[in-house]
Each structure stands twice: as structure tokens, then as C-alpha cells.
Design a protein around this motif. Structure first.
Motif, PDB file in Angstrom:
ATOM      1  N   GLY A 105      36.734  37.491  38.449  1.00 55.09           N
ATOM      2  CA  GLY A 105      36.057  37.725  39.624  1.00 55.09           C
ATOM      3  C   GLY A 105      35.933  36.420  40.470  1.00 55.09           C
ATOM      4  O   GLY A 105      35.273  36.471  41.430  1.00 55.09           O
ATOM      5  N   ALA A 106      36.847  35.295  40.130  1.00 52.00           N
ATOM      6  CA  ALA A 106      36.763  34.345  41.001  1.00 52.00           C
ATOM      7  C   ALA A 106      37.718  34.540  42.160  1.00 52.00           C
ATOM      8  O   ALA A 106      38.667  35.092  42.149  1.00 52.00           O
ATOM      9  CB  ALA A 106      37.327  33.335  40.058  1.00 52.00           C
ATOM     10  N   GLU A 107      37.354  33.340  42.863  1.00 58.43           N
ATOM     11  CA  GLU A 107      38.454  33.281  44.018  1.00 58.43           C
ATOM     12  C   GLU A 107      39.287  31.848  44.161  1.00 58.43           C
ATOM     13  O   GLU A 107      38.688  30.646  44.022  1.00 58.43           O
ATOM     14  CB  GLU A 107      37.695  33.454  45.374  1.00 58.43           C
ATOM     15  CG  GLU A 107      38.790  33.490  46.762  1.00 58.43           C
ATOM     16  CD  GLU A 107      37.712  33.703  48.002  1.00 58.43           C
ATOM     17  OE1 GLU A 107      38.333  33.263  49.146  1.00 58.43           O
ATOM     18  OE2 GLU A 107      36.775  34.456  47.965  1.00 58.43           O
ATOM     19  N   LEU A 108      40.576  31.826  44.119  1.00 60.29           N
ATOM     20  CA  LEU A 108      41.425  30.899  44.103  1.00 60.29           C
ATOM     21  C   LEU A 108      42.257  30.800  45.270  1.00 60.29           C
ATOM     22  O   LEU A 108      43.030  31.701  45.616  1.00 60.29           O
ATOM     23  CB  LEU A 108      42.264  30.763  42.840  1.00 60.29           C
ATOM     24  CG  LEU A 108      41.464  30.368  41.552  1.00 60.29           C
ATOM     25  CD1 LEU A 108      40.584  31.495  40.972  1.00 60.29           C
ATOM     26  CD2 LEU A 108      42.630  30.013  40.422  1.00 60.29           C
ATOM     27  N   ARG A 124      40.684  38.332  35.341  1.00 58.49           N
ATOM     28  CA  ARG A 124      40.366  39.897  35.639  1.00 58.49           C
ATOM     29  C   ARG A 124      39.730  39.866  36.958  1.00 58.49           C
ATOM     30  O   ARG A 124      38.781  39.108  37.267  1.00 58.49           O
ATOM     31  CB  ARG A 124      39.774  40.526  34.487  1.00 58.49           C
ATOM     32  CG  ARG A 124      40.477  40.812  33.213  1.00 58.49           C
ATOM     33  CD  ARG A 124      39.959  41.539  32.313  1.00 58.49           C
ATOM     34  NE  ARG A 124      39.832  42.785  32.600  1.00 58.49           N
ATOM     35  CZ  ARG A 124      40.874  43.781  32.479  1.00 58.49           C
ATOM     36  NH1 ARG A 124      41.974  43.344  31.764  1.00 58.49           N
ATOM     37  NH2 ARG A 124      40.747  45.105  32.765  1.00 58.49           N
ATOM     38  N   GLN A 125      39.964  40.908  37.771  1.00 50.82           N
ATOM     39  CA  GLN A 125      39.374  40.841  39.137  1.00 50.82           C
ATOM     40  C   GLN A 125      39.364  39.831  40.136  1.00 50.82           C
ATOM     41  O   GLN A 125      38.428  39.774  41.070  1.00 50.82           O
ATOM     42  CB  GLN A 125      37.918  41.779  38.893  1.00 50.82           C
ATOM     43  CG  GLN A 125      37.892  42.945  38.081  1.00 50.82           C
ATOM     44  CD  GLN A 125      38.650  43.948  38.683  1.00 50.82           C
ATOM     45  OE1 GLN A 125      38.602  44.301  39.844  1.00 50.82           O
ATOM     46  NE2 GLN A 125      39.184  44.965  37.972  1.00 50.82           N
ATOM     47  N   GLY A 144      44.358  41.393  34.898  1.00 56.53           N
ATOM     48  CA  GLY A 144      43.840  42.838  34.994  1.00 56.53           C
ATOM     49  C   GLY A 144      43.025  43.109  36.192  1.00 56.53           C
ATOM     50  O   GLY A 144      42.098  42.316  36.492  1.00 56.53           O
ATOM     51  N   GLY A 145      43.652  43.813  37.253  1.00 58.65           N
ATOM     52  CA  GLY A 145      42.789  44.301  38.253  1.00 58.65           C
ATOM     53  C   GLY A 145      42.690  43.094  39.383  1.00 58.65           C
ATOM     54  O   GLY A 145      42.040  42.963  40.376  1.00 58.65           O
ATOM     55  N   ALA A 146      43.401  41.939  39.023  1.00 59.28           N
ATOM     56  CA  ALA A 146      43.548  40.843  40.041  1.00 59.28           C
ATOM     57  C   ALA A 146      44.453  41.203  41.436  1.00 59.28           C
ATOM     58  O   ALA A 146      45.206  42.018  41.289  1.00 59.28           O
ATOM     59  CB  ALA A 146      43.959  39.554  39.416  1.00 59.28           C
ATOM     60  N   ARG A 147      44.046  40.452  42.509  1.00 55.35           N
ATOM     61  CA  ARG A 147      45.041  40.678  43.754  1.00 55.35           C
ATOM     62  C   ARG A 147      45.640  38.844  43.638  1.00 55.35           C
ATOM     63  O   ARG A 147      45.054  38.259  43.759  1.00 55.35           O
ATOM     64  CB  ARG A 147      44.056  40.755  44.593  1.00 55.35           C
ATOM     65  CG  ARG A 147      43.440  41.969  44.742  1.00 55.35           C
ATOM     66  CD  ARG A 147      42.491  42.376  45.983  1.00 55.35           C
ATOM     67  NE  ARG A 147      43.442  42.530  46.962  1.00 55.35           N
ATOM     68  CZ  ARG A 147      42.769  42.440  48.428  1.00 55.35           C
ATOM     69  NH1 ARG A 147      41.535  42.490  48.572  1.00 55.35           N
ATOM     70  NH2 ARG A 147      43.549  42.367  49.584  1.00 55.35           N
ATOM     71  N   LEU A 148      46.932  39.185  43.579  1.00 54.37           N
ATOM     72  CA  LEU A 148      47.813  38.002  43.822  1.00 54.37           C
ATOM     73  C   LEU A 148      48.616  37.962  44.988  1.00 54.37           C
ATOM     74  O   LEU A 148      49.552  39.078  45.127  1.00 54.37           O
ATOM     75  CB  LEU A 148      48.524  37.848  42.568  1.00 54.37           C
ATOM     76  CG  LEU A 148      48.059  37.293  41.090  1.00 54.37           C
ATOM     77  CD1 LEU A 148      47.390  38.681  40.429  1.00 54.37           C
ATOM     78  CD2 LEU A 148      49.057  36.757  40.203  1.00 54.37           C
ATOM     79  N   ALA A 166      46.693  45.124  38.617  1.00 52.52           N
ATOM     80  CA  ALA A 166      46.788  44.024  39.341  1.00 52.52           C
ATOM     81  C   ALA A 166      47.658  44.608  40.854  1.00 52.52           C
ATOM     82  O   ALA A 166      48.496  45.435  40.702  1.00 52.52           O
ATOM     83  CB  ALA A 166      47.469  42.839  38.590  1.00 52.52           C
ATOM     84  N   THR A 167      47.347  43.687  41.682  1.00 54.73           N
ATOM     85  CA  THR A 167      48.018  44.082  42.905  1.00 54.73           C
ATOM     86  C   THR A 167      48.720  42.750  43.318  1.00 54.73           C
ATOM     87  O   THR A 167      48.070  41.683  43.543  1.00 54.73           O
ATOM     88  CB  THR A 167      47.347  44.300  44.317  1.00 54.73           C
ATOM     89  OG1 THR A 167      46.491  45.668  43.532  1.00 54.73           O
ATOM     90  CG2 THR A 167      47.833  44.658  45.385  1.00 54.73           C
ATOM     91  N   LEU A 168      50.150  42.689  43.428  1.00 52.48           N
ATOM     92  CA  LEU A 168      50.864  41.715  43.854  1.00 52.48           C
ATOM     93  C   LEU A 168      51.639  41.733  45.073  1.00 52.48           C
ATOM     94  O   LEU A 168      52.127  42.633  45.396  1.00 52.48           O
ATOM     95  CB  LEU A 168      51.964  41.287  42.777  1.00 52.48           C
ATOM     96  CG  LEU A 168      51.552  40.875  41.462  1.00 52.48           C
ATOM     97  CD1 LEU A 168      50.449  41.630  40.506  1.00 52.48           C
ATOM     98  CD2 LEU A 168      52.909  40.802  40.515  1.00 52.48           C
ATOM     99  N   THR A 169      51.533  40.547  45.722  1.00 54.77           N
ATOM    100  CA  THR A 169      52.134  40.410  47.186  1.00 54.77           C
ATOM    101  C   THR A 169      52.826  39.074  47.166  1.00 54.77           C
ATOM    102  O   THR A 169      52.067  38.109  47.040  1.00 54.77           O
ATOM    103  CB  THR A 169      51.285  40.497  48.291  1.00 54.77           C
ATOM    104  OG1 THR A 169      50.320  41.839  48.196  1.00 54.77           O
ATOM    105  CG2 THR A 169      52.037  40.604  49.602  1.00 54.77           C
ATOM    106  N   ASP A 170      54.214  39.050  47.466  1.00 53.81           N
ATOM    107  CA  ASP A 170      54.900  37.753  47.513  1.00 53.81           C
ATOM    108  C   ASP A 170      54.673  36.814  46.126  1.00 53.81           C
ATOM    109  O   ASP A 170      54.294  35.554  46.283  1.00 53.81           O
ATOM    110  CB  ASP A 170      54.630  37.098  48.561  1.00 53.81           C
ATOM    111  CG  ASP A 170      55.087  37.609  49.969  1.00 53.81           C
ATOM    112  OD1 ASP A 170      56.097  38.116  49.987  1.00 53.81           O
ATOM    113  OD2 ASP A 170      54.284  37.756  50.971  1.00 53.81           O
ATOM    114  N   VAL A 171      54.631  37.642  45.090  1.00 53.41           N
ATOM    115  CA  VAL A 171      54.619  36.695  43.822  1.00 53.41           C
ATOM    116  C   VAL A 171      55.900  36.407  43.339  1.00 53.41           C
ATOM    117  O   VAL A 171      56.782  37.413  42.957  1.00 53.41           O
ATOM    118  CB  VAL A 171      53.775  37.559  42.726  1.00 53.41           C
ATOM    119  CG1 VAL A 171      53.824  36.949  41.473  1.00 53.41           C
ATOM    120  CG2 VAL A 171      52.481  37.824  43.291  1.00 53.41           C
TER     121      VAL A 171
END
Length: 215
Positions: A105-108, A124-125, A144-148, A166-171
Motif C-alpha cells: 500500500g505504499a506510494e513511490l 501489493r496494492q 499483486g494489485g499494484a498500479r505501475l 496489477a495495472t500497468l501503464t508505460d512499463v
């Protein structure tokens, strides 16, 4: 494919850490932690602004919901460091040796992870935006469940990664010297890989599609 924006950390003159244990919700501004044993200490909710942590021990250190802003962590080591729900913004993490780090659940945002080895990284998340993994080894990272978004893997080894839900955009995975995906290969939409990586992932993709390869 939009490239990741890297952090540009310029630390001011730092004051050496005065000693004592970390404090929950503590406020550390312009402080240098050098070769400190912070194992088992509780710094949950603390804010680290313009700080440097160099060669510090973080075994079991509680840093849940802590905030690291415009800071550099070099040569930190530890098992079971708790950074769940933490915020890392404009941070460089170099030559770390970590195991079982919790970033659930962190934000990087604008984070460079360079060199070192991280085993069983729990993201995760989490939300990753403008993050670069460069020259490091990631063993069984869990996305798992992360947004990249705008995440790059450069000259690094990624072993048995989990991208379930997970959701990937421009990875950009093309620069990974080693790419192994244990699960969640169906979530790679939004990522780019090389032709060689496609061949390496063919068995996993075939299994995901229920294809049987014979002969």
C-alpha cells in the motif's frame, strides 16, 4: 512509451544524527544517519526530509506510513523492514541488501532503486509512478494489485515476479537482463518487452492461454 522521470536529489549540508531511538511520528530534516543500528526501532509515521541513511541496519524496523522526501538511502540492510503505507518521493535507494521488505500500500514517486539485492519485496496494492529499477536483483517481488505507471527495469534481474491483478501503464521491461514471471502474465497489457523476452515467456503465456505445445 513514456519514460520514467528520475529523482534529482540535491542534499544540503547535513547534521549528524544525535543518537537515541527513532520516534513514532518523528520529524527528521537535513539529518545524516550513518552506520546506525536502527533494528527493531519504531519510526512509524515519521517524516524524513532531505536525509541520508548510509550503511544502516533496518532489521524489523517499523516505518509504516513514514515519509521519505528528497532523501538518499545507501547500503542499508535488513530483514522484515516495515514500510507498509509509506511514501517515498524523490528518493534514491542504492546498493541495498533487504529481505521481506513490506511496502504494502505504499506510494513511490520519482524513485530510483539502483544496485543491491532485494528478496521477497512486498509491493501489493502499492502505487508506483516514475520508478526505475536499475542494476539490481529482485527475487520474487510481489506487485499483486499494484498500479505501475512509467516504471522502467534497466540492467536488472527480475526473478519469479507476481503481477496478479496489477495495472500497468508505460512499463518498460525491455532492459531487464533477466525476466521471470511466476504469475499475472495476463496483466502485462500496458508493458513493453523485447522479442527475446517474448520467447522466454512463451511457456508461461502458453500455459495462461491453455495451449498445449507438442513435438
Amino acid at each position: 512509451m513514456k519514460g520514467a522521470r528520475r529523482p534529482e536529489v540535491r542534499l544540503p549540508a547535513l547534521e549528524p544524527y544525535g543518537g537515541g531511538e527513532l520516534e513514532p511520528d518523528g520529524d527528521y530534516d537535513g539529518v545524516e544517519f550513518r552506520e546506525r543500528d536502527l533494528a527493531g526501532q519504531d519510526g512509524a509515521g515519521a517524516r524524513f526530509m532531505d536525509c541520508a541513511l548510509t550503511e544502516c541496519a533496518l532489521d524489523g524496523t517499523g516505518l509504516g506510513h513514514a515519509r521519505f522526501l528528497d532523501s538518499v538511502l545507501t547500503g542499508v540492510r535488513g530483514v522484515g523492514t516495515d514500510l507498509a503505507g509509506a511514501t517515498l518521493r524523490d528518493v534514491e535507494l542504492a546498493e541495498a541488501r533487504l529481505g521481506g521488505t513490506q511496502l504494502y500500500g505504499a506510494e513511490l514517486e520519482r524513485v530510483l532503486i539502483r544496485g543491491g539485492k532485494i528478496d521477497f519485496l512486498n509491493l501489493r496494492q502499492a502505487r508506483l509512478r516514475d520508478v526505475v529499477f536499475q542494476g539490481c536483483v529482485l527475487v520474487e517481488p510481489d506487485f499483486g494489485g499494484a498500479r505501475l505507471e512509467r516504471v522502467e527495469f534497466v540492467d536488472c534481474a527480475v526473478r519469479a515476479a507476481d503481477f496478479t491483478a496489477a495495472t500497468l501503464t508505460d512499463v518498460d521491461l525491455r532492459g531487464a537482463a533477466e525476466l521471470g514471471i511466476a504469475s499475472g502474465v495476463d496483466r502485462l497489457s500496458g508493458a513493453v518487452i523485447s522479442a527475446a523476452q517474448l520467447l522466454d515467456l512463451a511457456p508461461v503465456l502458453a500455459a495462461q492461454l491453455g495451449l498445449r505445445v507438442e513435438g
